[in-house]
Design a protein around this motif. Structure first.
Motif, PDB file in Angstrom:
ATOM      1  N   ARG A  59      -5.344   2.324 -13.280  1.00 12.02           N
ATOM      2  CA  ARG A  59      -5.307   2.747 -11.877  1.00 12.02           C
ATOM      3  C   ARG A  59      -5.474   4.270 -11.765  1.00 12.02           C
ATOM      4  N   GLN A  60      -4.845   5.002 -12.701  1.00 16.94           N
ATOM      5  CA  GLN A  60      -4.939   6.468 -12.665  1.00 16.94           C
ATOM      6  C   GLN A  60      -6.369   6.950 -12.858  1.00 16.94           C
ATOM      7  N   SER A  61      -7.172   6.134 -13.589  1.00 17.90           N
ATOM      8  CA  SER A  61      -8.534   6.566 -13.894  1.00 17.90           C
ATOM      9  C   SER A  61      -9.457   6.479 -12.675  1.00 17.90           C
ATOM     10  N   SER A  64      -7.068   7.902  -6.670  1.00 20.18           N
ATOM     11  CA  SER A  64      -6.520   9.264  -6.530  1.00 20.18           C
ATOM     12  C   SER A  64      -5.029   9.221  -6.172  1.00 20.18           C
ATOM     13  N   SER A  65      -4.597   8.109  -5.529  1.00 22.23           N
ATOM     14  CA  SER A  65      -3.187   8.004  -5.132  1.00 22.23           C
ATOM     15  C   SER A  65      -2.265   7.656  -6.311  1.00 22.23           C
ATOM     16  N   ALA A  66      -2.844   7.190  -7.421  1.00 18.36           N
ATOM     17  CA  ALA A  66      -2.021   6.810  -8.582  1.00 18.36           C
ATOM     18  C   ALA A  66      -1.563   8.054  -9.341  1.00 18.36           C
ATOM     19  N   THR A  67      -0.263   8.158  -9.561  1.00 18.88           N
ATOM     20  CA  THR A  67       0.276   9.327 -10.277  1.00 18.88           C
ATOM     21  C   THR A  67       1.081   8.855 -11.488  1.00 18.88           C
ATOM     22  N   GLY A  68       1.477   9.824 -12.302  1.00 14.93           N
ATOM     23  CA  GLY A  68       2.289   9.508 -13.485  1.00 14.93           C
ATOM     24  C   GLY A  68       3.623   8.896 -13.097  1.00 14.93           C
ATOM     25  N   PHE A  69       4.202   9.413 -12.006  1.00 17.69           N
ATOM     26  CA  PHE A  69       5.496   8.899 -11.548  1.00 17.69           C
ATOM     27  C   PHE A  69       5.376   7.432 -11.125  1.00 17.69           C
ATOM     28  N   LYS A  70       4.273   7.114 -10.402  1.00 19.77           N
ATOM     29  CA  LYS A  70       4.048   5.732  -9.962  1.00 19.77           C
ATOM     30  C   LYS A  70       3.876   4.806 -11.171  1.00 19.77           C
ATOM     31  N   THR A  71       3.184   5.296 -12.193  1.00 18.72           N
ATOM     32  CA  THR A  71       3.005   4.500 -13.413  1.00 18.72           C
ATOM     33  C   THR A  71       4.357   4.236 -14.071  1.00 18.72           C
TER      34      THR A  71
END
Lengths: 192, 138
Positions: A59-61, A64-71
């Motif tokens: 999703r991060q790749s 743009s809304s995907a962040t490390g915190f969300k992961t």
């Protein structure tokens, strides 16, 4: 020196037992040793952890809304889904036993379900490593397949207990598989 | 005439898989019909491999009930969850019956083991090739 040697021997024996239970998870049901049931809960947790990590990185790749915190949140959520899935699959074995007039101890069967995730864990780990090295999208191929391979072993445990009423256990296996997919679907939605 | 219930389970499950495979195909009606025909031939080939060739050569007959949950899951995944996946379900089902064949194979000779592994590989490759030609994303 002797204590170190004893520790090494104990650790190797423990690791060997866990490895053996991953190959033959149906044997875990016959063991009433709770020590191995609680050690085994790590296997579905880690399987789902690697799956969610793979999904989160995917999703991060492109989002743009995907962040490390969300992961990180997704990974935490996946661990809970892993534990719930293992419990649900053990519960289905209990229900299938009731439907087929067989006495199945759900808590002891939980051990079999947990060790069924052993091979799935390896597949998820390989998928994650391939993603980290090559950047390839491995969520569908390795991710889903890893969970399905775990289900194959869970279903084998179901059939091992079924004796002559195998078709009842086949239907309950499908139900277990559908509920597992529902858990995966929740993770897919949670990843957005 | 004695009806082989195991073979019926296998046939129905493989037909269901093939039907779901057809729904996954992209392309014009001609290529879909051609792929559907190939799926039928492939399903017959898989039945032949597992229910005739393996029992004939190494005396192992698979239990098709091990395969049955996966087409049911495949149907649920399409109708309830809206997934457009096909091959992981089929591959998992074939791995399940291949493992069953291996666990029943007591002699464990190299030839027999290679035959069982070859049966699994050939069955998955066959469906994967047809799906690829029909435009299914594996």
């Amino acid at each position: 020196m002797d204590r170190k040697g004893d520790f090494k021997t104990d650790f190797l024996r423990y690791a060997y037992t866990i490895g053996e239970l991953c190959v033959h998870p149906e044997n875990a049901y016959r063991r009433s040793n709770s020590e191995y049931i609680f050690a085994g809960i790590l296997l579905p947790c880690l399987t789902y952890l690697f799956f969610a990590l793979n999904l989160g990185l995917e999703r991060q790749s492109f989002l743009s809304s995907a962040t490390g915190f969300k992961t990180l949140l997704l990974v935490f959520f996946a661990i809970i889904v892993g534990i719930v899935t293992a419990i649900v699959l053990a519960g289905i074995a209990y229900l299938a036993g009731r439907a087929a007039d067989r006495e199945i101890n759900g808590l002891r069967f939980l051990g079999s379900v947990e060790y069924s995730f052993g091979f799935g864990l390896i597949i998820e780990l390989i998928g994650l490593i391939i993603r980290l090295i090559t950047g390839a999208n491995t969520t569908s191929s390795f991710g889903i397949l890893g969970i399905f391979v775990s289900l194959i072993f869970v279903f084998r445990c179901y059939f091992d207990l079924s004796e002559e009423k195998k078709y009842i256990f086949a239907l309950f296996s499908a139900l277990g598989g559908i509920l597992t997919m529902l858990g995966l679907n929740i993770l897919f939605f949670a990843s957005y | 005439m004695k009806i082989d219930r195991n073979l019926i389970f296998g046939t129905v499950a493989l037909i269901l898989t093939g039907v779901c495979g057809i729904f996954s195909l992209n392309g014009d009606i001609g290529s879909i019909l051609l792929s559907a025909l190939f799926y039928i031939i492939a399903a017959a080939a898989v039945l032949l491999i597992y229910s005739y060739l393996l029992p004939h050569f190494i005396g192992v007959n698979v239990d098709w009930l091990y395969y049955v949950p996966f087409p049911l899951m495949l149907i649920a995944s399409r109708i309830i969850l809206g997934w457009d996946l096909f091959m992981p379900f089929y591959a998992a089902g074939i791995i399940a019956i291949t493992l069953d064949a291996y666990s029943k194979y007591k002699a464990k000779t190299l030839r027999g083991t290679l035959m069982i592994a070859g049966a699994g590989t050939a069955s998955i490759t066959l469906f994967a090739l047809i799906s690829l030609c029909g435009g299914v994303v594996l």
